[in-house]
Scaffold this motif. Sequence first.
Motif, mmCIF file in Angstrom:
data_model
loop_
_atom_site.group_PDB
_atom_site.id
_atom_site.type_symbol
_atom_site.label_atom_id
_atom_site.label_comp_id
_atom_site.label_asym_id
_atom_site.label_seq_id
_atom_site.Cartn_x
_atom_site.Cartn_y
_atom_site.Cartn_z
ATOM 1 N N HIS A 77 36.041 35.190 41.060
ATOM 2 C CA HIS A 77 35.878 35.979 39.842
ATOM 3 C C HIS A 77 34.750 35.492 38.933
ATOM 4 O O HIS A 77 34.510 36.078 37.881
ATOM 5 C CB HIS A 77 37.200 35.989 39.068
ATOM 6 C CG HIS A 77 38.386 36.302 39.919
ATOM 7 N ND1 HIS A 77 38.586 37.552 40.459
ATOM 8 C CD2 HIS A 77 39.414 35.518 40.365
ATOM 9 C CE1 HIS A 77 39.694 37.538 41.195
ATOM 10 N NE2 HIS A 77 40.211 36.314 41.147
ATOM 11 N N LEU A 78 34.057 34.440 39.342
ATOM 12 C CA LEU A 78 33.013 33.872 38.492
ATOM 13 C C LEU A 78 31.791 34.785 38.450
ATOM 14 O O LEU A 78 31.340 35.287 39.467
ATOM 15 C CB LEU A 78 32.612 32.482 39.001
ATOM 16 C CG LEU A 78 33.749 31.451 39.113
ATOM 17 C CD1 LEU A 78 33.192 30.104 39.515
ATOM 18 C CD2 LEU A 78 34.519 31.356 37.809
ATOM 19 N N GLN A 79 31.255 34.959 37.245
ATOM 20 C CA GLN A 79 30.105 35.844 37.052
ATOM 21 C C GLN A 79 28.922 35.123 36.415
ATOM 22 O O GLN A 79 27.848 35.054 36.967
ATOM 23 C CB GLN A 79 30.517 37.045 36.173
ATOM 24 C CG GLN A 79 31.561 37.945 36.792
ATOM 25 C CD GLN A 79 31.074 38.669 38.018
ATOM 26 O OE1 GLN A 79 29.900 39.035 38.096
ATOM 27 N NE2 GLN A 79 31.947 38.881 38.983
ATOM 28 N N SER A 80 29.128 34.584 35.201
ATOM 29 C CA SER A 80 28.022 33.995 34.449
ATOM 30 C C SER A 80 28.575 33.054 33.397
ATOM 31 O O SER A 80 29.664 33.282 32.854
ATOM 32 C CB SER A 80 27.203 35.098 33.769
ATOM 33 O OG SER A 80 26.395 34.585 32.736
ATOM 34 N N LYS A 81 27.820 31.991 33.079
ATOM 35 C CA LYS A 81 28.274 31.073 32.041
ATOM 36 C C LYS A 81 28.300 31.751 30.671
ATOM 37 O O LYS A 81 28.929 31.265 29.754
ATOM 38 C CB LYS A 81 27.405 29.817 32.002
ATOM 39 C CG LYS A 81 25.967 30.034 31.579
ATOM 40 C CD LYS A 81 25.180 28.733 31.628
ATOM 41 C CE LYS A 81 25.687 27.710 30.630
ATOM 42 N NZ LYS A 81 24.907 26.456 30.649
ATOM 43 N N GLU A 82 27.618 32.888 30.550
ATOM 44 C CA GLU A 82 27.659 33.644 29.298
ATOM 45 C C GLU A 82 28.992 34.364 29.115
ATOM 46 O O GLU A 82 29.440 34.573 27.992
ATOM 47 C CB GLU A 82 26.531 34.678 29.266
ATOM 48 C CG GLU A 82 25.165 34.119 28.991
ATOM 49 C CD GLU A 82 24.136 35.222 28.901
ATOM 50 O OE1 GLU A 82 23.653 35.491 27.790
ATOM 51 O OE2 GLU A 82 23.806 35.814 29.934
ATOM 52 N N THR A 83 29.610 34.778 30.222
ATOM 53 C CA THR A 83 30.778 35.652 30.120
ATOM 54 C C THR A 83 32.059 35.072 30.696
ATOM 55 O O THR A 83 33.145 35.552 30.365
ATOM 56 C CB THR A 83 30.493 36.987 30.833
ATOM 57 O OG1 THR A 83 30.162 36.724 32.212
ATOM 58 C CG2 THR A 83 29.328 37.723 30.178
ATOM 59 N N ASP A 84 31.974 34.062 31.559
ATOM 60 C CA ASP A 84 33.187 33.501 32.158
ATOM 61 C C ASP A 84 34.080 32.868 31.104
ATOM 62 O O ASP A 84 33.592 32.228 30.169
ATOM 63 C CB ASP A 84 32.830 32.443 33.206
ATOM 64 C CG ASP A 84 32.250 33.034 34.468
ATOM 65 O OD1 ASP A 84 32.501 34.221 34.738
ATOM 66 O OD2 ASP A 84 31.530 32.308 35.187
ATOM 67 N N PRO A 85 35.402 33.026 31.235
ATOM 68 C CA PRO A 85 36.323 32.397 30.279
ATOM 69 C C PRO A 85 36.419 30.896 30.518
ATOM 70 O O PRO A 85 36.011 30.378 31.565
ATOM 71 C CB PRO A 85 37.655 33.092 30.584
ATOM 72 C CG PRO A 85 37.551 33.456 32.037
ATOM 73 C CD PRO A 85 36.107 33.810 32.258
ATOM 74 N N ALA A 86 36.978 30.194 29.552
ATOM 75 C CA ALA A 86 37.189 28.758 29.683
ATOM 76 C C ALA A 86 38.293 28.483 30.690
ATOM 77 O O ALA A 86 39.274 29.221 30.762
ATOM 78 C CB ALA A 86 37.563 28.160 28.328
ATOM 79 N N VAL A 87 38.131 27.411 31.470
ATOM 80 C CA VAL A 87 39.172 26.975 32.396
ATOM 81 C C VAL A 87 39.384 25.479 32.222
ATOM 82 O O VAL A 87 38.430 24.692 32.267
ATOM 83 C CB VAL A 87 38.813 27.284 33.862
ATOM 84 C CG1 VAL A 87 39.903 26.747 34.800
ATOM 85 C CG2 VAL A 87 38.643 28.783 34.073
ATOM 86 N N VAL A 88 40.650 25.106 31.991
ATOM 87 C CA VAL A 88 41.032 23.704 31.838
ATOM 88 C C VAL A 88 42.113 23.405 32.865
ATOM 89 O O VAL A 88 43.000 24.233 33.106
ATOM 90 C CB VAL A 88 41.546 23.412 30.411
ATOM 91 C CG1 VAL A 88 42.127 22.005 30.300
ATOM 92 C CG2 VAL A 88 40.424 23.610 29.398
ATOM 93 N N CYS A 89 42.042 22.229 33.474
ATOM 94 C CA CYS A 89 43.026 21.828 34.487
ATOM 95 C C CYS A 89 43.682 20.513 34.057
ATOM 96 O O CYS A 89 42.979 19.567 33.677
ATOM 97 C CB CYS A 89 42.329 21.665 35.833
ATOM 98 S SG CYS A 89 43.465 21.392 37.207
#
Length: 342
Positions: A77-89
Motif C-alpha cells: 500500500h506504500l505510495q509516497s513519503k508525502e502521503t503515506d500514513p505514520a507506522v509505528v511498531c
Amino acid sequence: MSVKKIAYYALTSKGHTIVSRLAAKLGGTVYASRRLEAEGAAPFDSLSELISATFNTFDAHVFVAAAGIAVRCIAPHLQSKETDPAVVCLDQEGQYAISLLAGHLGGANELSTRCARVLDGQPVITTATDSVGVLSIDMLAQSRGLVINDISRVKFVNIALLEGMTVQLHDPEDWLGLAWDMSFEGISDPADWDKNRPGIWVTWHDDCPQGALCLHPRMLHLGVGCRLDVSKEEILDHVHAVFKAKGLALKSIASLGSVEAKRHEAGLLEAAHDFGVDPVFYSTKQLASIDVPTPSDMVLAHMNVPSVAEASALLATHGGELVVTKEKTSTVTLAVARAKGD
C-alpha cells in the motif's frame, strides 16, 4: 505533525493490553485478533486484509508485532513519503516504539515518542537528521506551512546538512526563519545561484531554478466571479492561464473566495477542492465595504455589489494587496491578492 486518527493492532493478549493503554491516552481505534475475544476491540481474522481496508483511512498505524509482520502488511500500500500514513511498531513488552514509516511528514517519529512516553519505554528513531540532531528541512517546511514542490529534492539538502556542507538559500521574505543560520548561504540575486550545489528556493512565484528544493508559501488568495453553471474546467483553465502569464506558483494558492450567491455553484466548489482549499463566501455587504481598483457596473446590476473577484481576494487577505487585478473570460473573472507581511 501531530497525527489524529490512529489505528492499533494486537495479535496477542499482551499486545491488546498495550494498545488499550495507548488508545486510552492517545485516542484511536483498537483492532485485535478475533481469537483473543478482546473487550473494546474490533475483531479481525486476517491482519493483511484488515490493513488493506484501513491503511488509507487512518493518519497512523501502531502495531504490537514483529517488525517483519508490519512491513509485509503495509508494503503493498506504500505510495509516497508525502502521503503515506505514520507506522509505528512495538514489541510485546512495550519497551521499544520503532518509527517504521513516514517519520517526518507522516509524524511517526513524534508518535513513537508519545507511545514510548505512555509505556515508559524507549522510542527508536532512525531518520538520519533526528539521530544526529541536524535540522530536517521537510519538517521545518511543514511547520512553517510551506508546500514542497518535489519531495525527492529534500534528501539532497538533508544529506548536505548531515555532511556539514553549506546549503544555498533563497528566501527573501525569511519564511523558514533561517537568515541567522550559518549552515545556509543566503542568495538574494538569482544570478548567483549555483545549480550544481544543493539549495532551497522559497517563493510564491513560478521561478524555481532547476535542481533546487522549491518551497511555496500558501499566501495567494483567489477571488472568483463566474456565470451560472460554470464548469470546474473553465475556472481551472483560467486560473492556470493567469498564473502562467503572471509567473505565479499554483502551489501557493491559500484560498478561493466568491459571493454568497455562488455557495452552491458546483464548478466553483470542485475547483476549490482541486486546489486543496476550502471555498469562502462573502455577503454583498462585506464585498461592498472593500474599495477595488476596477469596479463593474455590470456586476453591480447583477449581484448588487460593484466587485466580486477583487473584493473577495482582498477580503481574504485582511487588508492585503492585489497582485493580479481582475482578468476575465466569457464565464470567469479572477483576481489574486496577497496579505501584508507575507
